[in-house]
Scaffold this motif. Structure first.
Motif, PDB file in Angstrom:
ATOM      1  N   ILE A  60      27.963  15.088  -0.599  1.00 50.17           N
ATOM      2  CA  ILE A  60      27.694  14.542  -1.938  1.00 50.17           C
ATOM      3  C   ILE A  60      26.447  13.662  -1.895  1.00 50.17           C
ATOM      4  O   ILE A  60      25.567  13.755  -2.755  1.00 50.17           O
ATOM      5  CB  ILE A  60      28.908  13.754  -2.470  1.00 50.17           C
ATOM      6  N   ASN A  61      26.345  12.796  -0.886  1.00 41.80           N
ATOM      7  CA  ASN A  61      25.185  11.907  -0.783  1.00 41.80           C
ATOM      8  C   ASN A  61      23.901  12.681  -0.507  1.00 41.80           C
ATOM      9  O   ASN A  61      22.844  12.342  -1.055  1.00 41.80           O
ATOM     10  CB  ASN A  61      25.427  10.853   0.295  1.00 41.80           C
ATOM     11  N   ALA A  70      19.063   9.436 -10.191  1.00 42.54           N
ATOM     12  CA  ALA A  70      19.755   8.161 -10.354  1.00 42.54           C
ATOM     13  C   ALA A  70      19.794   7.406  -9.026  1.00 42.54           C
ATOM     14  O   ALA A  70      19.665   8.005  -7.957  1.00 42.54           O
ATOM     15  CB  ALA A  70      21.175   8.405 -10.860  1.00 42.54           C
ATOM     16  N   PRO A  71      19.974   6.088  -9.067  1.00 40.88           N
ATOM     17  CA  PRO A  71      20.046   5.293  -7.834  1.00 40.88           C
ATOM     18  C   PRO A  71      21.211   5.739  -6.941  1.00 40.88           C
ATOM     19  O   PRO A  71      22.266   6.162  -7.430  1.00 40.88           O
ATOM     20  CB  PRO A  71      20.265   3.866  -8.331  1.00 40.88           C
ATOM     21  N   GLN A  72      21.005   5.633  -5.654  1.00 36.95           N
ATOM     22  CA  GLN A  72      21.985   6.100  -4.669  1.00 36.95           C
ATOM     23  C   GLN A  72      23.357   5.418  -4.761  1.00 36.95           C
ATOM     24  O   GLN A  72      24.362   6.073  -4.514  1.00 36.95           O
ATOM     25  CB  GLN A  72      21.405   5.938  -3.256  1.00 36.95           C
ATOM     26  N   PRO A  73      23.448   4.122  -5.108  1.00 36.86           N
ATOM     27  CA  PRO A  73      24.792   3.527  -5.210  1.00 36.86           C
ATOM     28  C   PRO A  73      25.723   4.254  -6.180  1.00 36.86           C
ATOM     29  O   PRO A  73      26.938   4.188  -6.031  1.00 36.86           O
ATOM     30  CB  PRO A  73      24.523   2.096  -5.660  1.00 36.86           C
ATOM     31  N   TRP A  74      25.179   4.953  -7.175  1.00 37.29           N
ATOM     32  CA  TRP A  74      26.032   5.715  -8.079  1.00 37.29           C
ATOM     33  C   TRP A  74      26.731   6.855  -7.348  1.00 37.29           C
ATOM     34  O   TRP A  74      27.808   7.294  -7.753  1.00 37.29           O
ATOM     35  CB  TRP A  74      25.232   6.241  -9.264  1.00 37.29           C
ATOM     36  N   LEU A  77      30.197   5.929  -6.222  1.00 39.87           N
ATOM     37  CA  LEU A  77      31.235   6.071  -7.237  1.00 39.87           C
ATOM     38  C   LEU A  77      31.761   7.512  -7.255  1.00 39.87           C
ATOM     39  O   LEU A  77      32.977   7.732  -7.310  1.00 39.87           O
ATOM     40  CB  LEU A  77      30.695   5.681  -8.611  1.00 39.87           C
ATOM     41  N   VAL A  78      30.857   8.475  -7.173  1.00 39.36           N
ATOM     42  CA  VAL A  78      31.262   9.886  -7.119  1.00 39.36           C
ATOM     43  C   VAL A  78      32.101  10.127  -5.867  1.00 39.36           C
ATOM     44  O   VAL A  78      33.126  10.816  -5.915  1.00 39.36           O
ATOM     45  CB  VAL A  78      30.029  10.813  -7.145  1.00 39.36           C
ATOM     46  N   ALA A  83      37.212  11.020  -3.046  1.00 40.97           N
ATOM     47  CA  ALA A  83      38.211  10.590  -2.065  1.00 40.97           C
ATOM     48  C   ALA A  83      39.594  10.463  -2.681  1.00 40.97           C
ATOM     49  O   ALA A  83      40.592  10.890  -2.103  1.00 40.97           O
ATOM     50  CB  ALA A  83      37.780   9.254  -1.434  1.00 40.97           C
ATOM     51  N   ALA A  84      39.659   9.904  -3.877  1.00 39.90           N
ATOM     52  CA  ALA A  84      40.940   9.782  -4.570  1.00 39.90           C
ATOM     53  C   ALA A  84      41.551  11.162  -4.832  1.00 39.90           C
ATOM     54  O   ALA A  84      42.753  11.369  -4.652  1.00 39.90           O
ATOM     55  CB  ALA A  84      40.771   9.010  -5.869  1.00 39.90           C
ATOM     56  N   ALA A  85      40.708  12.107  -5.227  1.00 39.95           N
ATOM     57  CA  ALA A  85      41.183  13.471  -5.492  1.00 39.95           C
ATOM     58  C   ALA A  85      41.676  14.138  -4.211  1.00 39.95           C
ATOM     59  O   ALA A  85      42.716  14.792  -4.215  1.00 39.95           O
ATOM     60  CB  ALA A  85      40.080  14.298  -6.140  1.00 39.95           C
TER      61      ALA A  85
END
Length: 90
Positions: A60-61, A70-74, A77-78, A83-85
């Motif tokens: 993903i990264n 978009a900035p990498q810190p976003w 969040l993805v 991870a939750a999924a």
């Protein structure tokens, strides 16, 4: 280790991975689990799901760096949603 050019973000990253491995080892010893079958159709344990999460987060990264402005810190969040999924359905 001067040749590695350690920075604070690098140390935090590797420290987080080490902490996750320690936590999951303690959890496996204290609360053994039986493998479960999820949407992938394979039996997985907590450790397997952690590995799938870390591997997927790396991709993903990398995709975020190459395809998104978009900035990498976003991307983190993805990765957290991913991870939750994984821990819920895999």
């Amino acid at each position: 280790m001067a040749w590695m050019a350690w920075t604070i973000p690098t140390a935090i990253f590797f420290g987080s991975i080490a902490a996750l491995l320690i936590i999951f080892t303690v959890l496996a010893i204290r609360y053994p689990e039986t493998p479960r079958t999820g949407v992938l159709g394979i039996e997985t344990t907590r450790g397997d799901r952690l590995f799938i999460t870390l591997l997927g987060s790396a991709f993903i990264n990398l995709a975020w760096l190459g395809l998104v402005d978009a900035p990498q810190p976003w991307a983190m969040l993805v990765c957290l949603v991913y991870a939750a999924a994984v821990f819920r359905w895999v």
